[in-house]
Motif scaffolding. Structure first.
Motif, short mmCIF file in Angstrom:
data_model
loop_
_atom_site.label_atom_id
_atom_site.label_comp_id
_atom_site.label_asym_id
_atom_site.label_seq_id
_atom_site.Cartn_x
_atom_site.Cartn_y
_atom_site.Cartn_z
N ARG A 75 -33.52 53.26 -9.43
CA ARG A 75 -32.95 51.96 -9.02
C ARG A 75 -33.24 51.71 -7.55
O ARG A 75 -33.02 52.57 -6.70
N CYS A 122 -33.80 43.16 -11.72
CA CYS A 122 -32.89 43.89 -12.61
C CYS A 122 -31.53 43.18 -12.72
O CYS A 122 -30.86 42.95 -11.71
N CYS A 188 -35.78 49.89 -11.70
CA CYS A 188 -34.97 48.69 -11.50
C CYS A 188 -35.10 48.25 -10.05
O CYS A 188 -35.12 49.09 -9.14
N CYS A 240 -29.90 47.40 -18.95
CA CYS A 240 -31.06 46.61 -18.52
C CYS A 240 -32.32 47.18 -19.17
O CYS A 240 -32.34 48.31 -19.63
N CYS A 242 -35.49 47.22 -17.69
CA CYS A 242 -36.56 47.34 -16.70
C CYS A 242 -37.53 48.49 -17.00
O CYS A 242 -38.69 48.43 -16.60
ZN LIG Z 1 -32.77 47.50 -14.43
#
Ligand SMILES: [Zn+2]
Length: 254
Positions: A75, A122, A188, A240, A242
């Motif tokens: 992330r 994201c 992300c 998510c 991503c």
């Molecule tokens: Zn994400």
């Protein structure tokens, strides 16, 4: 968990103890600063290099993002300065990017496969930024559209007029490239921007590095507080998507 922070020069003192590391990637070497904060591994990547001397078109984006990937980061919270096209965005205000139009001509892909980038940022990290801004009481404009240009020059009045007609809110030089590469690597990525000037032709004010620095300096503490709050609120990826394209491609390679 491991969190990547990408920004300009302002974050070296985000934490007390940040240790410099050189990460070697197949695209080049990257300088990164590491610290441990509340059990989280935080890596700060100054996108313009350690000495902030690499202008936007000459940044080695593929090395930067690959270095974060090789560190095992999932992330990334990014921060950038932009010019405001939308006259409702005041100089000194913060915006959360939601969409971009990539107007750059640079290398902006690892060239391995196509990724779904319908939603380029994201969803979970955007929520993290929204909650962080709420908790520190700082207004954050959501749903912001960025037009990403090569630079290093600023835009002409005619260019800004066109970008404005296209519905763009802010103009910047880095985030579309970072977002695309992050998606290719399954990381992300979300960005908050600080408007340090109005885009050319939007106001009568002259563009100047001095004014840009003054705005950045005046918001420095708020931006740092926001970033630390966001780091506090970041959690491991949940719903998510991503990482899906990257994982599919990795499976296909096996
Ligand atoms: Zn994400």
């Amino acid at each position: 968990m491991k969190i990547g922070i990408i920004g300009g020069t302002g974050f070296y003192d985000l934490f007390n103890n940040m240790y410099e590391q050189i990460i070697k990637t197949e695209y080049g070497e990257v300088t990164i600063f590491h610290t441990l904060y509340k059990g989280k591994d935080v890596y700060f990547l100054p996108r313009h290099g350690k000495h902030h001397n690499t202008l936007a078109p000459y940044v080695n984006y593929r090395a930067n993002m690959m270095a974060l990937k090789e560190l095992g980061i999932e992330r990334i919270l990014a921060f950038s300065a932009v010019g405001a096209i939308n006259p409702d965005i005041n100089v000194g205000s913060l915006c959360l990017l939601d969409q971009f139009f990539d107007f750059t001509t640079r290398v902006r892909s690892y060239g391995e496969f196509s990724v779904d980038i319908t939603e380029p940022f994201c969803s979970e990290l955007k929520d993290v930024y929204i909650r962080a801004a709420e908790q520190i009481g700082e207004p954050l404009k959501k749903d912001t559209k960025l037009i990403c240009v090569d630079g290093p020059r600023y835009e002409t009045k005619a260019e800004v007029e066109v970008f404005s007609n296209w519905g763009m809110d802010v103009v910047g030089m880095t985030n579309a490239t970072e977002a695309s590469l992050s998606r290719e690597l399954g990381m992300c990525y979300a960005v908050v921007t600080l408007a340090t000037n109005m885009a050319p032709g939007i106001s009568n004010q002259k563009l100047s590095l001095k004014a840009h620095k003054e705005v950045s300096e005046s918001k420095k503490e708020i931006v740092k507080t926001l970033m630390i709050k966001a780091i506090d609120l970041v959690y491991s990826k949940d719903s998510c998507r991503c990482h899906e394209a990257y994982e599919r491609a990795a499976l296909a390679r096996k």
